[in-house]
Design a protein around this motif. Sequence first.
Motif, short mmCIF file in Angstrom:
data_model
loop_
_atom_site.label_atom_id
_atom_site.label_comp_id
_atom_site.label_asym_id
_atom_site.label_seq_id
_atom_site.Cartn_x
_atom_site.Cartn_y
_atom_site.Cartn_z
N LEU A 73 1.39 2.29 -3.76
CA LEU A 73 0.25 2.53 -4.64
C LEU A 73 0.00 4.04 -4.77
O LEU A 73 0.16 4.79 -3.82
N ASN A 127 -3.10 6.26 -5.67
CA ASN A 127 -4.53 6.30 -5.96
C ASN A 127 -5.14 7.53 -5.32
O ASN A 127 -4.45 8.35 -4.73
N ASN A 143 0.81 -1.22 0.00
CA ASN A 143 0.00 0.00 0.00
C ASN A 143 0.85 1.27 0.00
O ASN A 143 0.38 2.32 -0.42
#
Length: 169
Positions: free
Chosen positions: A36, A38, A33
């Motif tokens: 990432l 996003n 995570n």
Amino acid sequence: MPKKLLQRFIPNPEQIKKHKHLKMFGQLLHKPNLWLLNRRSAPGAFAVGLFCAWLPIPFQMVVAAALAITFHVNLPLSVALVWITNPLTMPFMFYCAYLLGAGLLGQPTAEVQFEVSWHWLSQSLGTIGPSFLLGCLIMALGWALLGYLVISNLWKYSTLFKWQRRHKE
């Protein structure tokens, strides 16, 4: 659009994992995570990076990495944004922080003759220190909030424009 633009500027995960000051985080750096990009991780990374850029301490990158791990936001972006504070921008940024702090505390601004010595530092912490530190804290919180809101809205509008473009086709 924001994702592609941001990915061009953020460092490679392997470079960050091998950085000598960030090795102390060990296996925490291997959480997927953190890498990432996003709509949740990018605004948070901007907030962390811009907050840490205003901290008047050495090793801001380590603090940014620790906060990115704590808040589960994009680590490379958080660390990269700390470099807004560099030898060229630091005097201007920190002088503005001092002026803001002095204004909020109602203190007159003093002409500061900077020296690189412990004596100057210990003497100055008593005179300009409170104004400077308050200004840095206010700027850090303000820029973190602004960065979060701007990137969050850019991401949102970029997504809306993509949807509208798809429906027209």
